[in-house]
Design a protein around this motif. Sequence first.
Motif, PDB file in Angstrom:
ATOM      1  N   PHE A  30       0.860  -1.178   0.000  1.00 56.57           N
ATOM      2  CA  PHE A  30       0.000   0.000   0.000  1.00 56.57           C
ATOM      3  C   PHE A  30       0.894   1.223   0.000  1.00 56.57           C
ATOM      4  CE2 PHE A  30      -1.865   3.440   2.531  1.00 56.57           C
ATOM      5  CZ  PHE A  30      -2.992   3.699   1.786  1.00 56.57           C
ATOM      6  N   THR A  31       0.563   2.191  -0.818  1.00 54.51           N
ATOM      7  CA  THR A  31       1.299   3.445  -0.836  1.00 54.51           C
ATOM      8  C   THR A  31       0.356   4.549  -0.400  1.00 54.51           C
ATOM      9  OG1 THR A  31       2.667   2.676  -2.654  1.00 54.51           O
ATOM     10  CG2 THR A  31       2.658   5.033  -2.242  1.00 54.51           C
ATOM     11  N   PHE A  32       0.708   5.208   0.700  1.00 52.71           N
ATOM     12  CA  PHE A  32      -0.120   6.285   1.220  1.00 52.71           C
ATOM     13  C   PHE A  32       0.022   7.513   0.344  1.00 52.71           C
ATOM     14  CE2 PHE A  32      -0.347  10.052   4.097  1.00 52.71           C
ATOM     15  CZ  PHE A  32      -1.705   9.999   4.319  1.00 52.71           C
ATOM     16  N   ASN A  33      -1.098   8.113  -0.020  1.00 50.05           N
ATOM     17  CA  ASN A  33      -1.110   9.331  -0.814  1.00 50.05           C
ATOM     18  C   ASN A  33      -1.795  10.408   0.027  1.00 50.05           C
ATOM     19  OD1 ASN A  33      -1.979  11.444  -2.564  1.00 50.05           O
ATOM     20  ND2 ASN A  33      -1.788  10.066  -4.316  1.00 50.05           N
ATOM     21  N   GLN A  34      -0.990  11.268   0.631  1.00 47.47           N
ATOM     22  CA  GLN A  34      -1.525  12.277   1.535  1.00 47.47           C
ATOM     23  C   GLN A  34      -2.510  13.203   0.841  1.00 47.47           C
ATOM     24  OE1 GLN A  34       0.940  13.931   4.597  1.00 47.47           O
ATOM     25  NE2 GLN A  34       0.281  15.997   4.106  1.00 47.47           N
ATOM     26  N   GLN A  35      -2.215  13.631  -0.367  1.00 45.08           N
ATOM     27  CA  GLN A  35      -3.110  14.552  -1.061  1.00 45.08           C
ATOM     28  C   GLN A  35      -4.458  13.894  -1.357  1.00 45.08           C
ATOM     29  OE1 GLN A  35      -2.480  17.885  -1.479  1.00 45.08           O
ATOM     30  NE2 GLN A  35      -4.668  17.851  -1.882  1.00 45.08           N
ATOM     31  N   ARG A  36      -4.435  12.637  -1.775  1.00 45.62           N
ATOM     32  CA  ARG A  36      -5.702  11.924  -2.039  1.00 45.62           C
ATOM     33  C   ARG A  36      -6.514  11.800  -0.748  1.00 45.62           C
ATOM     34  NH1 ARG A  36      -7.874   6.613  -2.221  1.00 45.62           N
ATOM     35  NH2 ARG A  36      -9.466   6.485  -3.842  1.00 45.62           N
ATOM     36  N   SER A  37      -5.851  11.463   0.342  1.00 45.11           N
ATOM     37  CA  SER A  37      -6.547  11.354   1.627  1.00 45.11           C
ATOM     38  C   SER A  37      -7.147  12.682   2.044  1.00 45.11           C
ATOM     39  CB  SER A  37      -5.590  10.865   2.717  1.00 45.11           C
ATOM     40  OG  SER A  37      -5.223   9.544   2.481  1.00 45.11           O
ATOM     41  N   ARG A  38      -6.385  13.756   1.874  1.00 45.41           N
ATOM     42  CA  ARG A  38      -6.874  15.085   2.236  1.00 45.41           C
ATOM     43  C   ARG A  38      -8.073  15.469   1.362  1.00 45.41           C
ATOM     44  NH1 ARG A  38      -2.186  18.100   2.776  1.00 45.41           N
ATOM     45  NH2 ARG A  38      -2.322  17.752   4.990  1.00 45.41           N
ATOM     46  N   ASP A  39      -7.968  15.218   0.055  1.00 44.17           N
ATOM     47  CA  ASP A  39      -9.074  15.547  -0.866  1.00 44.17           C
ATOM     48  C   ASP A  39     -10.340  14.772  -0.523  1.00 44.17           C
ATOM     49  OD1 ASP A  39      -7.351  17.278  -2.182  1.00 44.17           O
ATOM     50  OD2 ASP A  39      -6.982  15.903  -3.864  1.00 44.17           O
ATOM     51  N   LEU A  40     -10.187  13.493  -0.199  1.00 44.04           N
ATOM     52  CA  LEU A  40     -11.347  12.677   0.163  1.00 44.04           C
ATOM     53  C   LEU A  40     -11.960  13.142   1.481  1.00 44.04           C
ATOM     54  CD1 LEU A  40     -10.015   9.165  -0.864  1.00 44.04           C
ATOM     55  CD2 LEU A  40     -11.878  10.436  -1.948  1.00 44.04           C
ATOM     56  N   MET A  41     -11.110  13.549   2.433  1.00 46.81           N
ATOM     57  CA  MET A  41     -11.619  14.048   3.709  1.00 46.81           C
ATOM     58  C   MET A  41     -12.405  15.346   3.501  1.00 46.81           C
ATOM     59  SD  MET A  41      -9.723  15.062   7.303  1.00 46.81           S
ATOM     60  CE  MET A  41      -8.549  13.755   7.151  1.00 46.81           C
ATOM     61  N   ILE A  42     -11.875  16.227   2.672  1.00 45.62           N
ATOM     62  CA  ILE A  42     -12.562  17.493   2.384  1.00 45.62           C
ATOM     63  C   ILE A  42     -13.902  17.220   1.715  1.00 45.62           C
ATOM     64  CG2 ILE A  42     -12.478  19.587   0.969  1.00 45.62           C
ATOM     65  CD1 ILE A  42      -9.392  19.550   1.519  1.00 45.62           C
ATOM     66  N   ALA A  43     -13.909  16.326   0.730  1.00 48.22           N
ATOM     67  CA  ALA A  43     -15.164  15.993   0.038  1.00 48.22           C
ATOM     68  C   ALA A  43     -16.181  15.427   1.021  1.00 48.22           C
ATOM     69  CB  ALA A  43     -14.890  14.997  -1.088  1.00 48.22           C
TER      70      ALA A  43
END
Length: 76
Positions: A30-43
């Motif tokens: 698994f590769t953590f993608n901080q920006q994707r996580s942040r975008d999903l949290m905002i959405a």
Amino acid sequence: MKSEYCPKVPSDDRNKFVATMKKKLVDGSFTFNQQRSRDLMIAWCVRADVAFNKFDDEGFEPWMESLQPAFSCIGR
């Protein structure tokens, strides 16, 4: 007789949840993608109408760190 699941949870929901618990990664990594996580949290916050100041709570950062130590929280 003791039940192994809550009868109030619909069986379709329970089966979907159990399937996610059994889900395996294709290559075992698994590769953590901080920006994707942040975008999903905002959405999620926008859809669920969660106030952004909830993230200033003193318990938020330790919780995030327990999920992903590489995640760096940003303030308002």
